[in-house]
Design an enzyme around this catalytic site. Structure first.
Site, PDB file in Angstrom:
ATOM      1  N   TYR A  89     -39.564   6.192 -31.290  1.00 28.36           N
ATOM      2  CA  TYR A  89     -38.505   6.296 -32.295  1.00 28.36           C
ATOM      3  C   TYR A  89     -37.523   5.155 -32.088  1.00 28.36           C
ATOM      4  CZ  TYR A  89     -34.496   8.179 -34.904  1.00 28.36           C
ATOM      5  OH  TYR A  89     -33.452   8.354 -35.783  1.00 28.36           O
TER       6      TYR A  89
ATOM      7  N   LYS B 147     -26.495   5.398 -26.962  1.00 28.89           N
ATOM      8  CA  LYS B 147     -26.280   6.606 -26.162  1.00 28.89           C
ATOM      9  C   LYS B 147     -25.315   6.360 -24.979  1.00 28.89           C
ATOM     10  CE  LYS B 147     -30.054   8.954 -28.258  1.00 28.89           C
ATOM     11  NZ  LYS B 147     -31.305   8.393 -28.741  1.00 28.89           N
TER      12      LYS B 147
ATOM     13  N   ASP C 134     -36.700  -1.129 -26.508  1.00 32.98           N
ATOM     14  CA  ASP C 134     -35.678  -0.220 -27.024  1.00 32.98           C
ATOM     15  C   ASP C 134     -35.314   0.734 -25.891  1.00 32.98           C
ATOM     16  OD1 ASP C 134     -34.067   1.576 -28.252  1.00 32.98           O
ATOM     17  OD2 ASP C 134     -35.420   2.044 -29.917  1.00 32.98           O
TER      18      ASP C 134
HETATM   19  C1  PLP Z   1     -31.541   7.759 -30.204  1.00 35.14           C
HETATM   20  C2  PLP Z   1     -32.416   6.569 -30.319  1.00 35.14           C
HETATM   21  C3  PLP Z   1     -32.218   5.599 -31.313  1.00 35.14           C
HETATM   22  C4  PLP Z   1     -31.220   5.771 -32.413  1.00 35.14           C
HETATM   23  O1  PLP Z   1     -29.902   5.819 -31.949  1.00 35.14           O
HETATM   24  P1  PLP Z   1     -28.779   6.501 -32.885  1.00 35.14           P
HETATM   25  O2  PLP Z   1     -27.509   6.248 -32.130  1.00 35.14           O
HETATM   26  O3  PLP Z   1     -29.139   7.945 -33.004  1.00 35.14           O
HETATM   27  O4  PLP Z   1     -28.816   5.794 -34.181  1.00 35.14           O
HETATM   28  C5  PLP Z   1     -33.009   4.459 -31.276  1.00 35.14           C
HETATM   29  N1  PLP Z   1     -33.946   4.281 -30.325  1.00 35.14           N
HETATM   30  C6  PLP Z   1     -34.168   5.197 -29.368  1.00 35.14           C
HETATM   31  C7  PLP Z   1     -35.189   4.920 -28.317  1.00 35.14           C
HETATM   32  C8  PLP Z   1     -33.433   6.376 -29.344  1.00 35.14           C
HETATM   33  O5  PLP Z   1     -33.684   7.307 -28.417  1.00 35.14           O
END
Ligand code: PLP
Length: 414
Positions: free
Chosen positions: A128, A251, A223
């Site tokens: 994701y 995060k 990511d």
């Molecule tokens: C949570 C997450 C996102 C998106 O971050 P948001 O602050 O919710 O937009 C993107 N990449 C990864 C790996 C994530 O866990």
């Protein structure tokens, strides 16, 4: 509010019961509006590595807020946080702050395309990367499928340049690069995929991805919105043995406030406006209150022994869960990297690719979850979501969590 929520998984769509409304969090616990207190293993889905309302973070936020919430101009805290991040990702020279992980990845992909002059991007099924159009893509059944949108409202034309491969498949990766590697701008991966279970990758797979991207003139993006600053100060970029070209953070970097960031070496970041032709902006980006929360969080994490403590707590919770699952004769393994855990309720070695997850376990989890809540464990309302331990947790919280799991399984007749 559609579904009564501001983000879909909060609506308990895949588990039974009604989501409690939250009144407050303190340390490792969260309390709902009816006054029931739970041990929290969600930790706001990752940001709260110090637990809820950590005094140092709240203090920093209060002090920053008194001087104003946003200036629309550079502030000292941005510079401090930038330095703190670059010291943890030493192969990067510059960082741009944004407000969410979604924005960080969306922007980093734009920069990668601007830098390489190429259009095609590659992601992996089950990873994701936020909800921007080009990344809301699921894999089809074949290898190297053209991505199909996984959301209504995303035109197929918008995802036509997003290719999707299965995780953990060296052969598919080699074949893909042989066919399309020269068209590829960037390959994105969660180096520790943690958004559909915890699909720990073989270091050799990440190394192969590094080798192939380099050979074909494409960039590699890690990511690390979940893994960065959590599994080690420098995330998987530090511990996997593979260094990407671009890193995205979110995060933890905001310590509970909205912050995202993308980092890379100078020649890549110099493509970003105002230095270069890649446009990316944000009214509230780098605002002083969010920066203060992130900085305070990193300061606490920099104390000696912080990451060792997270490892100890994670290992202890894994052992307690394993003991309960064995006692109740549940076929499952507990996957873990540091303070991230996931119970894989299927036979055999834990899956390393999305299509290998046994989805029938989600039904069992749907029955289990309301009982966990009733026994005072705030667990993610989806089988596919991981659990997070924070520095605010102690052995007594872990014991409570394991007891809640034990009682819940017993009620299910295990
Ligand atoms: C949570 C997450 C996102 C998106 O971050 P948001 O602050 O919710 O937009 C993107 N990449 C990864 C790996 C994530 O866990």
């Amino acid at each position: 509010m559609p579904g009564g929520v501001s983000s879909p998984v909060r609506a308990f769509g895949s588990v039974k019961g009604e989501p409690p409304f939250v009144a407050r969090g303190r340390g490792a616990t969260i309390t709902d509006v009816d006054g029931k207190t739970y041990v929290d293993l969600v930790c706001s889905w990752g940001p709260l590595i110090l637990g809820h309302a950590h005094p140092a973070v709240i203090d920093a936020v209060e002090r920053a807020a008194r001087d104003g919430l946003s200036f629309g101009a550079t502030c000292a805290a941005e510079v401090e946080l930038a330095e703190a991040l670059l010291s943890r990702f030493p192969f990067c020279d510059k960082v741009r702050f944004v407000s969410t992980g979604t924005e960080a990845v969306m922007s980093a992909v734009r920069v990668a395309r601007g830098f390489t002059g190429r259009s095609r991007i590659l992601k992996f099924d089950g990873c994701y990367h936020g909800h921007s159009d080009a990344l809301l893509v699921k894999g089809g059944s074949g290898l190297a499928t053209f991505g199909t949108p996984s959301s209504a409202g995303v035109p197929a034309e918008f995802t036509a340049l997003t290719d999707v491969l299965p995780l953990d498949d060296d052969q598919a990766l080699k074949q893909y690069f042989a066919e399309r590697g020269k068209e590829l701008a960037v390959a994105l991966i969660e180096p520790l995929p943690a958004n559909v279970g915890l699909l720990k990758q073989r270091p050799e797979f990440l190394a192969l991805l590094r080798k192939l991207t380099r050979e074909h003139g494409a960039l590699l993006l890690f990511d690390e919105v979940i893994s960065g600053l959590r599994v080690a100060p420098g995330g998987m970029s530090e511990i996997s043995g593979t260094q990407p070209d671009l890193v995205t953070l979110g995060k933890i970097v905001g310590g509970g406030m909205p912050v995202g960031a993308y980092l890379a070496r100078g020649e890549i970041m110099d493509k970003v406006a105002p230095l270069g032709p890649v446009y990316q902006a944000g009214t509230l980006s780098g605002n002083p209150v969010a920066m203060a929360a992130g900085l305070a969080t990193l300061r606490e994490l920099a104390r000696p022994g912080a990451y060792q403590r997270l490892e100890t707590l994670g290992a202890a919770l894994q052992a307690q869960f394993e003991r309960v699952l064995a006692k109740r004769e549940v076929v499952a393994t507990v996957e873990r990297q540091g303070s991230i855990l996931w119970i894989s309720m299927q036979k055999g070695p834990a899956p390393r690719a999305y299509h290998l997850i046994d989805g029938s376990a989600a039904k069992v989890y749907g029955e289990l979850h309301p009982r966990l809540l009733a026994h005072g464990l705030w667990a993610a309302p989806s089988y596919y979501e991981v659990a997070f331990v924070s520095l605010a947790h102690d052995e007594s919280h872990l014991k409570q969590a394991a007891e809640a799991l034990d009682r819940s399984l017993s009620e299910l007749g295990r």
